[in-house]
Design a protein around this motif. Structure first.
Motif, PDB file in Angstrom:
ATOM      1  N   LEU A 106     -11.094 -32.745-146.704  1.00 53.26           N
ATOM      2  CA  LEU A 106     -11.943 -32.024-145.758  1.00 53.26           C
ATOM      3  C   LEU A 106     -13.421 -32.218-146.093  1.00 53.26           C
ATOM      4  O   LEU A 106     -14.244 -32.460-145.205  1.00 53.26           O
ATOM      5  N   ASN A 108     -14.803 -34.729-147.712  1.00 55.28           N
ATOM      6  CA  ASN A 108     -15.208 -36.105-147.444  1.00 55.28           C
ATOM      7  C   ASN A 108     -15.541 -36.316-145.976  1.00 55.28           C
ATOM      8  O   ASN A 108     -16.498 -37.027-145.642  1.00 55.28           O
ATOM      9  N   VAL A 109     -14.764 -35.701-145.093  1.00 57.87           N
ATOM     10  CA  VAL A 109     -14.997 -35.877-143.659  1.00 57.87           C
ATOM     11  C   VAL A 109     -16.179 -35.046-143.197  1.00 57.87           C
ATOM     12  O   VAL A 109     -16.984 -35.480-142.362  1.00 57.87           O
ATOM     13  N   ALA A 110     -16.342 -33.841-143.743  1.00 61.54           N
ATOM     14  CA  ALA A 110     -17.385 -32.927-143.290  1.00 61.54           C
ATOM     15  C   ALA A 110     -18.779 -33.324-143.773  1.00 61.54           C
ATOM     16  O   ALA A 110     -19.782 -33.007-143.127  1.00 61.54           O
ATOM     17  N   LEU A 113     -21.127 -35.079-141.401  1.00 60.29           N
ATOM     18  CA  LEU A 113     -21.462 -34.240-140.253  1.00 60.29           C
ATOM     19  C   LEU A 113     -22.614 -33.296-140.576  1.00 60.29           C
ATOM     20  O   LEU A 113     -23.431 -32.971-139.722  1.00 60.29           O
ATOM     21  N   ALA A 124     -19.121 -28.244-139.309  1.00 59.91           N
ATOM     22  CA  ALA A 124     -18.668 -29.526-139.852  1.00 59.91           C
ATOM     23  C   ALA A 124     -17.214 -29.440-140.322  1.00 59.91           C
ATOM     24  O   ALA A 124     -16.422 -30.350-140.069  1.00 59.91           O
ATOM     25  N   GLN A 125     -16.871 -28.363-140.981  1.00 61.14           N
ATOM     26  CA  GLN A 125     -15.503 -28.224-141.472  1.00 61.14           C
ATOM     27  C   GLN A 125     -14.512 -28.082-140.322  1.00 61.14           C
ATOM     28  O   GLN A 125     -13.402 -28.610-140.391  1.00 61.14           O
ATOM     29  N   ARG A 127     -14.857 -29.412-137.277  1.00 62.02           N
ATOM     30  CA  ARG A 127     -14.674 -30.735-136.667  1.00 62.02           C
ATOM     31  C   ARG A 127     -13.908 -31.660-137.608  1.00 62.02           C
ATOM     32  O   ARG A 127     -13.074 -32.458-137.168  1.00 62.02           O
ATOM     33  N   ALA A 128     -14.160 -31.556-138.911  1.00 65.02           N
ATOM     34  CA  ALA A 128     -13.441 -32.375-139.884  1.00 65.02           C
ATOM     35  C   ALA A 128     -11.954 -32.049-139.866  1.00 65.02           C
ATOM     36  O   ALA A 128     -11.107 -32.946-139.960  1.00 65.02           O
ATOM     37  N   ARG A 160     -13.035 -39.623-141.126  1.00 66.08           N
ATOM     38  CA  ARG A 160     -14.469 -39.483-141.392  1.00 66.08           C
ATOM     39  C   ARG A 160     -15.284 -40.222-140.324  1.00 66.08           C
ATOM     40  O   ARG A 160     -16.323 -39.727-139.866  1.00 66.08           O
ATOM     41  N   ALA A 163     -14.797 -38.469-136.711  1.00 72.98           N
ATOM     42  CA  ALA A 163     -15.419 -37.148-136.636  1.00 72.98           C
ATOM     43  C   ALA A 163     -16.864 -37.243-136.164  1.00 72.98           C
ATOM     44  O   ALA A 163     -17.406 -36.288-135.587  1.00 72.98           O
TER      45      ALA A 163
END
Length: 256
Positions: A106, A108-110, A113, A124-125, A127-128, A160, A163
């Motif tokens: 989570l 890493n993806v956020a 953003l 961000a979290q 959407r991640a 990632r 997103a």
């Protein structure tokens, strides 16, 4: 006639005296999947990296949605700020996963953003989490990369990228670092994206993916774009002997 999402015209790239790309012309249609195939060292990855200007091309033009990338005009480089703005609409997935080992899936993806899009941590979290669920990792959001398989790590890398809501996705041999049994899970995610109408350019050695998912296949050899056509014509009825030889060798190596 619909405009190209990416328009590549007479692009040349040199590494010292080595001519890596030779007058490459290629139109990438919007909402379609284009696969780049060919022998190792043929210029496929170099061309992909030139599309988002990770590699500077020496002459020619690359336009994304009609806008020249990398240069304000031929010979005059684009400012760093404008280049960053253009790259926001481009997602890229590499051979290696490039995940931060100290962050969860989570996180890493956020992270991008927050840093790039300027979202709040909560936004961000959220959407991640949506992106991770889309790639089938809703139950792995709290895992660090060390606790994920190679296929799962690559799916985090895809999450990632998507997103960020790109208009164009670039994949550079996304399954080449994976064990054979993990390849399918990554390709299935890519098939889903293709089915949703994402414009994709994929450097791949997976001929099955190219045959069944691509809308057009481009074959490269020694820096030249040898042929561009439908998967059926390129992969099953190629006229150029260079393509015929490549496919013959491929099938010999992958027959069981």
């Amino acid at each position: 006639m619909q405009a190209s999402a990416v328009d590549i015209r007479k692009v040349n790239k040199y590494y010292g005296p080595f001519h890596a790309l030779k007058d490459v012309d290629l139109a990438i249609p919007p909402g379609k999947v284009t696969c780049l195939i060919g022998p190792s060292g043929s210029g496929k990855s170099t061309l992909l990296r030139c599309i988002n200007f990770l590699e500077e091309y020496d002459s020619g033009e690359i336009r994304i949605d009609g806008q020249l990338i990398g240069y304000e005009a031929p010979g005059r480089k684009m400012s760093g700020r404008k280049l960053r703005e253009m790259r926001r609409s481009i997602g890229m997935v590499f051979q290696q996963f490039n995940l931060w080992p100290h962050m969860t899936a989570l996180g890493n993806v956020a992270e991008g953003l927050v840093r790039v899009r300027g979202l709040s941590k909560a936004e961000a979290q959220a959407r991640a989490a949506e992106a991770l669920a889309k790639v089938g990792l809703a139950d792995k959001m709290g895992n660090h990369p060390a606790r994920l398989s190679g296929g799962q790590q690559q799916r985090v890398a895809i999450a990632r990228a998507i997103a960020m809501e790109p208009r164009l996705m670039l994949f550079d041999e996304p399954t080449s670092a994976l064990d054979p049994e993990l390849v399918g899970e990554v390709l299935n995610v890519m098939k889903t994206l293709a089915g949703e109408g994402m414009t994709m350019v994929v450097v791949t050695h997976e001929m099955g993916f190219a045959a069944h998912v691509a809308d057009q296949v481009a074959f490269m050899e020694k820096g030249e774009l040898v042929g561009v056509d439908s998967p059926g014509r390129i992969l099953h009825h190629p006229e150029d002997p260079r393509i015929q030889g490549f496919l013959r060798t491929y099938h010999e190596r992958n027959s069981f």
